[in-house]
Design a protein around this motif. Sequence first.
Motif, PDB file in Angstrom:
ATOM      1  N   ASP A   1       0.837  -1.287   0.056  1.00 25.22           N
ATOM      2  CA  ASP A   1       0.018  -0.078  -0.188  1.00 25.22           C
ATOM      3  C   ASP A   1       0.861   1.184   0.011  1.00 25.22           C
ATOM      4  O   ASP A   1       0.384   2.489   0.211  1.00 25.22           O
ATOM      5  N   LEU A   2       2.226   1.084  -0.025  1.00 21.54           N
ATOM      6  CA  LEU A   2       2.958   2.339   0.025  1.00 21.54           C
ATOM      7  C   LEU A   2       2.878   3.455  -1.055  1.00 21.54           C
ATOM      8  O   LEU A   2       3.179   4.594  -0.874  1.00 21.54           O
ATOM      9  N   GLU A   3       2.640   2.703  -2.289  1.00 23.63           N
ATOM     10  CA  GLU A   3       2.655   3.827  -3.367  1.00 23.63           C
ATOM     11  C   GLU A   3       1.702   5.009  -3.169  1.00 23.63           C
ATOM     12  O   GLU A   3       0.263   4.811  -2.623  1.00 23.63           O
ATOM     13  N   GLY A   4       2.343   6.034  -3.428  1.00 25.51           N
ATOM     14  CA  GLY A   4       1.534   7.187  -3.227  1.00 25.51           C
ATOM     15  C   GLY A   4       1.304   7.815  -1.680  1.00 25.51           C
ATOM     16  O   GLY A   4       0.521   8.862  -1.516  1.00 25.51           O
ATOM     17  N   LYS A   5       2.245   7.057  -0.764  1.00 29.30           N
ATOM     18  CA  LYS A   5       1.884   7.700   0.566  1.00 29.30           C
ATOM     19  C   LYS A   5       3.195   8.394   0.820  1.00 29.30           C
ATOM     20  O   LYS A   5       3.992   8.922   0.288  1.00 29.30           O
ATOM     21  N   HIS A   6       2.810   9.173   2.310  1.00 26.68           N
ATOM     22  CA  HIS A   6       3.683  10.038   2.753  1.00 26.68           C
ATOM     23  C   HIS A   6       4.224   9.544   4.193  1.00 26.68           C
ATOM     24  O   HIS A   6       3.607   9.280   4.932  1.00 26.68           O
ATOM     25  N   ILE A   7       5.591   9.365   4.097  1.00 18.69           N
ATOM     26  CA  ILE A   7       6.167   8.654   5.242  1.00 18.69           C
ATOM     27  C   ILE A   7       7.033   9.550   5.952  1.00 18.69           C
ATOM     28  O   ILE A   7       8.063  10.236   5.076  1.00 18.69           O
ATOM     29  N   ALA A   8       7.218   9.540   7.147  1.00 18.90           N
ATOM     30  CA  ALA A   8       8.430  10.309   7.858  1.00 18.90           C
ATOM     31  C   ALA A   8       9.533   9.343   8.419  1.00 18.90           C
ATOM     32  O   ALA A   8       9.200   8.244   8.702  1.00 18.90           O
ATOM     33  N   VAL A   9      10.610  10.068   8.153  1.00 25.06           N
ATOM     34  CA  VAL A   9      11.819   9.269   8.711  1.00 25.06           C
ATOM     35  C   VAL A   9      12.601  10.207   9.466  1.00 25.06           C
ATOM     36  O   VAL A   9      12.364  11.393   9.341  1.00 25.06           O
TER      37      VAL A   9
ATOM     38  N   ASN B   1       6.253   5.731  -6.116  1.00 25.52           N
ATOM     39  CA  ASN B   1       5.985   6.968  -5.765  1.00 25.52           C
ATOM     40  C   ASN B   1       5.630   7.012  -4.206  1.00 25.52           C
ATOM     41  O   ASN B   1       4.552   6.821  -3.595  1.00 25.52           O
ATOM     42  N   LEU B   2       6.826   7.804  -3.470  1.00 25.83           N
ATOM     43  CA  LEU B   2       6.646   7.838  -1.890  1.00 25.83           C
ATOM     44  C   LEU B   2       7.125   9.149  -1.806  1.00 25.83           C
ATOM     45  O   LEU B   2       8.084   9.628  -2.158  1.00 25.83           O
ATOM     46  N   GLU B   3       6.294   9.909  -0.753  1.00 25.43           N
ATOM     47  CA  GLU B   3       6.643  11.134  -0.378  1.00 25.43           C
ATOM     48  C   GLU B   3       7.523  11.179   0.940  1.00 25.43           C
ATOM     49  O   GLU B   3       7.017  10.538   1.907  1.00 25.43           O
ATOM     50  N   ILE B   4       8.748  11.628   1.105  1.00 22.41           N
ATOM     51  CA  ILE B   4       9.196  11.322   2.448  1.00 22.41           C
ATOM     52  C   ILE B   4       9.639  12.686   3.092  1.00 22.41           C
ATOM     53  O   ILE B   4       9.983  13.913   2.532  1.00 22.41           O
ATOM     54  N   LYS B   5       9.035  12.723   4.343  1.00 23.81           N
ATOM     55  CA  LYS B   5       9.293  13.718   5.176  1.00 23.81           C
ATOM     56  C   LYS B   5      10.466  13.541   6.131  1.00 23.81           C
ATOM     57  O   LYS B   5      10.391  12.554   7.110  1.00 23.81           O
ATOM     58  N   VAL B   6      11.551  14.093   6.202  1.00 24.12           N
ATOM     59  CA  VAL B   6      12.666  13.750   6.961  1.00 24.12           C
ATOM     60  C   VAL B   6      12.929  14.799   8.302  1.00 24.12           C
ATOM     61  O   VAL B   6      12.674  15.882   7.981  1.00 24.12           O
ATOM     62  N   LEU B   7      12.726  14.344   9.466  1.00 26.43           N
ATOM     63  CA  LEU B   7      12.815  15.169  10.452  1.00 26.43           C
ATOM     64  C   LEU B   7      13.722  14.753  11.534  1.00 26.43           C
ATOM     65  O   LEU B   7      14.507  13.719  11.631  1.00 26.43           O
ATOM     66  N   ASP B   8      14.092  15.630  12.303  1.00 25.60           N
ATOM     67  CA  ASP B   8      15.371  15.581  13.300  1.00 25.60           C
ATOM     68  C   ASP B   8      15.103  14.473  14.563  1.00 25.60           C
ATOM     69  O   ASP B   8      16.147  13.784  14.915  1.00 25.60           O
ATOM     70  N   LYS B   9      13.914  14.496  14.898  1.00 19.67           N
ATOM     71  CA  LYS B   9      13.592  13.769  16.246  1.00 19.67           C
ATOM     72  C   LYS B   9      12.288  12.831  16.231  1.00 19.67           C
ATOM     73  O   LYS B   9      11.241  13.210  15.336  1.00 19.67           O
ATOM     74  N   VAL B  10      12.309  11.712  16.698  1.00 18.04           N
ATOM     75  CA  VAL B  10      11.321  10.599  16.441  1.00 18.04           C
ATOM     76  C   VAL B  10      10.145  11.138  17.137  1.00 18.04           C
ATOM     77  O   VAL B  10       8.939  10.896  16.214  1.00 18.04           O
ATOM     78  N   PRO B  11      10.073  11.938  18.329  1.00 20.44           N
ATOM     79  CA  PRO B  11       8.500  12.270  18.826  1.00 20.44           C
ATOM     80  C   PRO B  11       8.039  13.101  17.730  1.00 20.44           C
ATOM     81  O   PRO B  11       6.916  13.388  17.648  1.00 20.44           O
TER      82      PRO B  11
ATOM     83  N   ALA C   1      13.891   4.422   2.852  1.00 21.79           N
ATOM     84  CA  ALA C   1      12.906   5.269   2.318  1.00 21.79           C
ATOM     85  C   ALA C   1      13.021   5.639   0.926  1.00 21.79           C
ATOM     86  O   ALA C   1      12.457   5.451   0.076  1.00 21.79           O
ATOM     87  N   LYS C   2      14.275   6.225   0.913  1.00 28.87           N
ATOM     88  CA  LYS C   2      14.859   7.118  -0.430  1.00 28.87           C
ATOM     89  C   LYS C   2      15.117   6.114  -1.335  1.00 28.87           C
ATOM     90  O   LYS C   2      14.700   6.079  -2.540  1.00 28.87           O
ATOM     91  N   LYS C   3      15.773   4.759  -0.904  1.00 31.20           N
ATOM     92  CA  LYS C   3      15.683   3.592  -2.171  1.00 31.20           C
ATOM     93  C   LYS C   3      14.347   3.075  -2.432  1.00 31.20           C
ATOM     94  O   LYS C   3      14.143   2.934  -3.744  1.00 31.20           O
TER      95      LYS C   3
END
Length: 251
Positions: free
Chosen positions: A133-141, A159-169, A151-153
């Motif tokens: 189901d990942l196609e077209g989804k928005h994922i935080a890492v 088609n995966l949108e990736i949001k990169v953040l500093d901290k897990v919470p 995730a970048k791989k």
Amino acid sequence: MKKSFIRAIITVFAILLLTACGQGQGEETKKLLMGTSADFSPFETRDNKGEIVGFDIDLAKYIANELGYELEIQDMNFDGLVGALQANRVDFVASGMSATDTRKESVDFSEEYHRSGEMFVTLKDSELKGMADLEGKHIAVQLGTIQEEGAKKLAEKINLEIKVLDKVPNMIQELKSGRVDGVYLDKAVGQGYVKELDLAGFDDESEGTPGMAIAFPKGSELIEDFNRIIAEMQENGELAKLHQKWISEEE
Ligand code: ARG
């Protein structure tokens, strides 16, 4: 008469001063500075008193204690840990860090002390229920992690949108407020959130990743000592005790 008296006093003071310095040096406990990113329960997190606690903290304290060091912990972003080692700003890093080949080019690792795997954490009613189901989804890492890389791989193929953040919470916050569909992270950490916040999730089925190890500046003399104590902890059950205390959910 007067001169020799003054000279005697000076000599006594000089001796006192030298002795004091010498003693100070002798009594000082050797200190080790550990770097970590305390956003990664159950490995390193802050308790409600603001104290940094977790599996890695207990592990590091045990090792430092066995080796006769005092432990000081410095909290920073995960992304900055390898650089801190390379610049010798910390003596070692215990931060759930996977001993990858890429990192081995910049730092040295102890023996592995834990292996989790990866998972996707979602809201309970999410459409995202599996890898398919990942196609077209928005994922935080988290920035600088193997999950960011993974995730970048994945995003090269789907088609995966990736949001990169500093901290897990912050990633979990994004999920709860519906700004991402899933959070891709370490399985032991993810399972903790699933349980605590009544979320859902599924395992990453792509290839396995290396286990966690303590990282050191290249060529550090500490590695051998740390490995010896880790081996001892494997023998005497201390490592299993830590697993039970912090990660019992798994296995
Ligand atoms: N195991 C993953 C990695 O090495 C994630 C580690 C994140 N650790 C943390 N304290 N936030 O890339």
